[in-house]
Scaffold this motif. Sequence first.
Motif, PDB file in Angstrom:
ATOM      1  N   ASP A   1       4.911 -25.732  -4.511  1.00 47.26           N
ATOM      2  CA  ASP A   1       4.931 -24.579  -3.619  1.00 47.26           C
ATOM      3  C   ASP A   1       5.087 -25.053  -2.179  1.00 47.26           C
ATOM      4  O   ASP A   1       4.357 -25.932  -1.722  1.00 47.26           O
ATOM      5  N   ALA A   2       6.038 -24.470  -1.468  1.00 46.11           N
ATOM      6  CA  ALA A   2       6.244 -24.769  -0.048  1.00 46.11           C
ATOM      7  C   ALA A   2       6.011 -23.494   0.750  1.00 46.11           C
ATOM      8  O   ALA A   2       6.553 -22.437   0.407  1.00 46.11           O
ATOM      9  N   ILE A   3       5.193 -23.568   1.809  1.00 48.58           N
ATOM     10  CA  ILE A   3       4.846 -22.401   2.630  1.00 48.58           C
ATOM     11  C   ILE A   3       5.400 -22.597   4.034  1.00 48.58           C
ATOM     12  O   ILE A   3       5.138 -23.623   4.675  1.00 48.58           O
ATOM     13  N   THR A   4       6.163 -21.618   4.506  1.00 49.11           N
ATOM     14  CA  THR A   4       6.752 -21.709   5.847  1.00 49.11           C
ATOM     15  C   THR A   4       6.589 -20.380   6.574  1.00 49.11           C
ATOM     16  O   THR A   4       6.518 -19.317   5.950  1.00 49.11           O
ATOM     17  N   ARG A   5       6.508 -20.441   7.902  1.00 50.66           N
ATOM     18  CA  ARG A   5       6.493 -19.234   8.718  1.00 50.66           C
ATOM     19  C   ARG A   5       7.913 -18.760   8.948  1.00 50.66           C
ATOM     20  O   ARG A   5       8.814 -19.560   9.147  1.00 50.66           O
ATOM     21  N   LEU A   6       8.117 -17.446   8.937  1.00 54.37           N
ATOM     22  CA  LEU A   6       9.429 -16.887   9.242  1.00 54.37           C
ATOM     23  C   LEU A   6       9.514 -16.649  10.743  1.00 54.37           C
ATOM     24  O   LEU A   6       8.645 -15.984  11.321  1.00 54.37           O
ATOM     25  N   ALA A   7      10.524 -17.170  11.362  1.00 58.09           N
ATOM     26  CA  ALA A   7      10.652 -17.092  12.813  1.00 58.09           C
ATOM     27  C   ALA A   7      10.674 -15.646  13.299  1.00 58.09           C
ATOM     28  O   ALA A   7      11.295 -14.772  12.687  1.00 58.09           O
TER      29      ALA A   7
ATOM     30  N   THR B   1       0.854  -1.179   0.000  1.00 61.52           N
ATOM     31  CA  THR B   1       0.000   0.000   0.000  1.00 61.52           C
ATOM     32  C   THR B   1       0.895   1.237   0.000  1.00 61.52           C
ATOM     33  O   THR B   1       2.105   1.158   0.230  1.00 61.52           O
ATOM     34  N   ALA B   2       0.306   2.375  -0.264  1.00 59.45           N
ATOM     35  CA  ALA B   2       1.088   3.604  -0.370  1.00 59.45           C
ATOM     36  C   ALA B   2       1.856   3.905   0.913  1.00 59.45           C
ATOM     37  O   ALA B   2       2.931   4.518   0.879  1.00 59.45           O
ATOM     38  N   ASP B   3       1.329   3.458   2.066  1.00 54.65           N
ATOM     39  CA  ASP B   3       2.016   3.717   3.334  1.00 54.65           C
ATOM     40  C   ASP B   3       2.951   2.576   3.736  1.00 54.65           C
ATOM     41  O   ASP B   3       3.454   2.527   4.855  1.00 54.65           O
ATOM     42  N   GLY B   4       3.179   1.615   2.814  1.00 52.48           N
ATOM     43  CA  GLY B   4       4.125   0.542   3.091  1.00 52.48           C
ATOM     44  C   GLY B   4       3.539  -0.657   3.792  1.00 52.48           C
ATOM     45  O   GLY B   4       4.265  -1.597   4.122  1.00 52.48           O
ATOM     46  N   GLN B   5       2.239  -0.669   4.016  1.00 53.04           N
ATOM     47  CA  GLN B   5       1.605  -1.812   4.691  1.00 53.04           C
ATOM     48  C   GLN B   5       1.283  -2.910   3.669  1.00 53.04           C
ATOM     49  O   GLN B   5       1.236  -2.680   2.461  1.00 53.04           O
ATOM     50  N   GLY B   6       1.005  -4.110   4.193  1.00 57.96           N
ATOM     51  CA  GLY B   6       0.638  -5.222   3.309  1.00 57.96           C
ATOM     52  C   GLY B   6       1.740  -5.561   2.335  1.00 57.96           C
ATOM     53  O   GLY B   6       1.486  -5.911   1.183  1.00 57.96           O
ATOM     54  N   LEU B   7       2.980  -5.464   2.778  1.00 57.30           N
ATOM     55  CA  LEU B   7       4.116  -5.649   1.887  1.00 57.30           C
ATOM     56  C   LEU B   7       4.276  -7.118   1.472  1.00 57.30           C
ATOM     57  O   LEU B   7       4.178  -8.012   2.291  1.00 57.30           O
ATOM     58  N   ARG B   8       4.524  -7.324   0.186  1.00 56.79           N
ATOM     59  CA  ARG B   8       4.900  -8.643  -0.310  1.00 56.79           C
ATOM     60  C   ARG B   8       5.991  -8.459  -1.365  1.00 56.79           C
ATOM     61  O   ARG B   8       5.925  -7.576  -2.207  1.00 56.79           O
ATOM     62  N   THR B   9       7.024  -9.269  -1.260  1.00 49.71           N
ATOM     63  CA  THR B   9       8.127  -9.206  -2.213  1.00 49.71           C
ATOM     64  C   THR B   9       8.381 -10.597  -2.764  1.00 49.71           C
ATOM     65  O   THR B   9       8.251 -11.598  -2.048  1.00 49.71           O
ATOM     66  N   ALA B  10       8.726 -10.658  -4.027  1.00 47.52           N
ATOM     67  CA  ALA B  10       9.009 -11.941  -4.673  1.00 47.52           C
ATOM     68  C   ALA B  10      10.279 -11.803  -5.506  1.00 47.52           C
ATOM     69  O   ALA B  10      10.399 -10.892  -6.322  1.00 47.52           O
TER      70      ALA B  10
ATOM     71  N   VAL C   1       5.137 -14.896   6.170  1.00 47.40           N
ATOM     72  CA  VAL C   1       5.298 -16.263   5.680  1.00 47.40           C
ATOM     73  C   VAL C   1       6.081 -16.214   4.372  1.00 47.40           C
ATOM     74  O   VAL C   1       6.057 -15.210   3.657  1.00 47.40           O
ATOM     75  N   ARG C   2       6.781 -17.307   4.105  1.00 47.60           N
ATOM     76  CA  ARG C   2       7.515 -17.414   2.841  1.00 47.60           C
ATOM     77  C   ARG C   2       6.895 -18.525   2.000  1.00 47.60           C
ATOM     78  O   ARG C   2       6.635 -19.620   2.506  1.00 47.60           O
ATOM     79  N   VAL C   3       6.677 -18.224   0.723  1.00 48.71           N
ATOM     80  CA  VAL C   3       6.227 -19.226  -0.244  1.00 48.71           C
ATOM     81  C   VAL C   3       7.363 -19.422  -1.244  1.00 48.71           C
ATOM     82  O   VAL C   3       7.811 -18.460  -1.873  1.00 48.71           O
ATOM     83  N   THR C   4       7.839 -20.646  -1.359  1.00 47.34           N
ATOM     84  CA  THR C   4       8.883 -20.956  -2.323  1.00 47.34           C
ATOM     85  C   THR C   4       8.283 -21.809  -3.426  1.00 47.34           C
ATOM     86  O   THR C   4       7.780 -22.902  -3.167  1.00 47.34           O
ATOM     87  N   ARG C   5       8.297 -21.268  -4.634  1.00 48.08           N
ATOM     88  CA  ARG C   5       7.768 -22.003  -5.787  1.00 48.08           C
ATOM     89  C   ARG C   5       8.916 -22.443  -6.674  1.00 48.08           C
ATOM     90  O   ARG C   5       9.786 -21.655  -7.029  1.00 48.08           O
ATOM     91  N   GLN C   6       8.928 -23.734  -7.031  1.00 41.66           N
ATOM     92  CA  GLN C   6       9.889 -24.259  -7.993  1.00 41.66           C
ATOM     93  C   GLN C   6       9.118 -24.820  -9.184  1.00 41.66           C
ATOM     94  O   GLN C   6       8.167 -25.580  -9.010  1.00 41.66           O
ATOM     95  N   VAL C   7       9.517 -24.417 -10.370  1.00 44.56           N
ATOM     96  CA  VAL C   7       8.849 -24.844 -11.603  1.00 44.56           C
ATOM     97  C   VAL C   7       9.839 -25.614 -12.459  1.00 44.56           C
ATOM     98  O   VAL C   7      10.983 -25.166 -12.660  1.00 44.56           O
ATOM     99  N   HIS C   8       9.423 -26.786 -12.941  1.00 42.64           N
ATOM    100  CA  HIS C   8      10.246 -27.550 -13.867  1.00 42.64           C
ATOM    101  C   HIS C   8       9.404 -27.997 -15.046  1.00 42.64           C
ATOM    102  O   HIS C   8       8.176 -27.858 -15.044  1.00 42.64           O
TER     103      HIS C   8
ATOM    104  N   LEU D   1      13.147 -24.658 -14.300  1.00 43.77           N
ATOM    105  CA  LEU D   1      12.920 -23.464 -15.125  1.00 43.77           C
ATOM    106  C   LEU D   1      13.049 -22.186 -14.318  1.00 43.77           C
ATOM    107  O   LEU D   1      13.660 -21.226 -14.768  1.00 43.77           O
ATOM    108  N   GLU D   2      12.471 -22.176 -13.140  1.00 42.85           N
ATOM    109  CA  GLU D   2      12.583 -20.995 -12.279  1.00 42.85           C
ATOM    110  C   GLU D   2      12.287 -21.358 -10.838  1.00 42.85           C
ATOM    111  O   GLU D   2      11.651 -22.366 -10.550  1.00 42.85           O
ATOM    112  N   ILE D   3      12.763 -20.502  -9.939  1.00 41.61           N
ATOM    113  CA  ILE D   3      12.438 -20.628  -8.521  1.00 41.61           C
ATOM    114  C   ILE D   3      12.132 -19.235  -8.003  1.00 41.61           C
ATOM    115  O   ILE D   3      12.806 -18.265  -8.358  1.00 41.61           O
ATOM    116  N   THR D   4      11.081 -19.128  -7.196  1.00 43.06           N
ATOM    117  CA  THR D   4      10.650 -17.847  -6.637  1.00 43.06           C
ATOM    118  C   THR D   4      10.514 -17.962  -5.131  1.00 43.06           C
ATOM    119  O   THR D   4       9.951 -18.944  -4.628  1.00 43.06           O
ATOM    120  N   ASP D   5      11.023 -16.968  -4.425  1.00 41.74           N
ATOM    121  CA  ASP D   5      10.785 -16.835  -2.990  1.00 41.74           C
ATOM    122  C   ASP D   5       9.903 -15.615  -2.782  1.00 41.74           C
ATOM    123  O   ASP D   5      10.299 -14.480  -3.086  1.00 41.74           O
TER     124      ASP D   5
END
Length: 248
Positions: A198-204, A141-150, A209-216, A223-227
Amino acid sequence: MARTTPHDHPPAEEEPLYRRIATQLLGELRDGRIPPGERLPGERRLAEHFGVSRETVRQALELLRRDGLVATDRRGSHATLPGLPVETPASLAFPVGAAAATPGTVARATVTWEPPPPGHAEALGLAPGRPTLVHTYRHATADGQGLRTAVTSFSAVALAEVEELARYRDRADGTATAHLRRAYDWMRRAGLTLHHRDAITRLASTPSVRVTRQVHDQYARPLEITDLVVDAQQDALVYEFTLPGRSD
């Protein structure tokens, strides 16, 4: 006389090898391993897959082509069996976790040519320090909330076979906007069948949470991997799945 296809002929010892290969390939088309409209692998890969010569594959494809089961255009051969058109399911939006642009939110995506994170290099089979195309996506959001990065790293296979991705190497300076929303469509058009995990884990010690996607692809080549990291306290990650319709 009724028209027959290779699938209508039971295998026999005296049956030509190319017809047996055509029957096997037709089986893969009919059971959905190669969806309708998808581009078939090239002759060399099909020859390796079936353990025969390229000439045998060429004859098998010609047999299927005469029966209207595959068609060939400037991009190669593709399946023409009846079925649903190939689409990008919502669960395979690129990158994983990409959010729709709405008022009050900011989304930015760029590409760089640099060594990927160590975990990505290992998953993609890249030597340590070897650069590749790295896509970085940020939404908030414009104020930096709800942040998600990939952060996505592409393999040498993806860059060698998907020309749309390869074009980004010369402009991967981290400044130009590059959302790559059609990355999975480009892969499919290059004849790659996508499989993802897709693997979903909590960050200590954080609400994220982190979602790691691996595509083959269909040959188990990465082919690609995304965190993706999502601020779970402010945002929700929604998965949608599209199931194939019943065929009678």
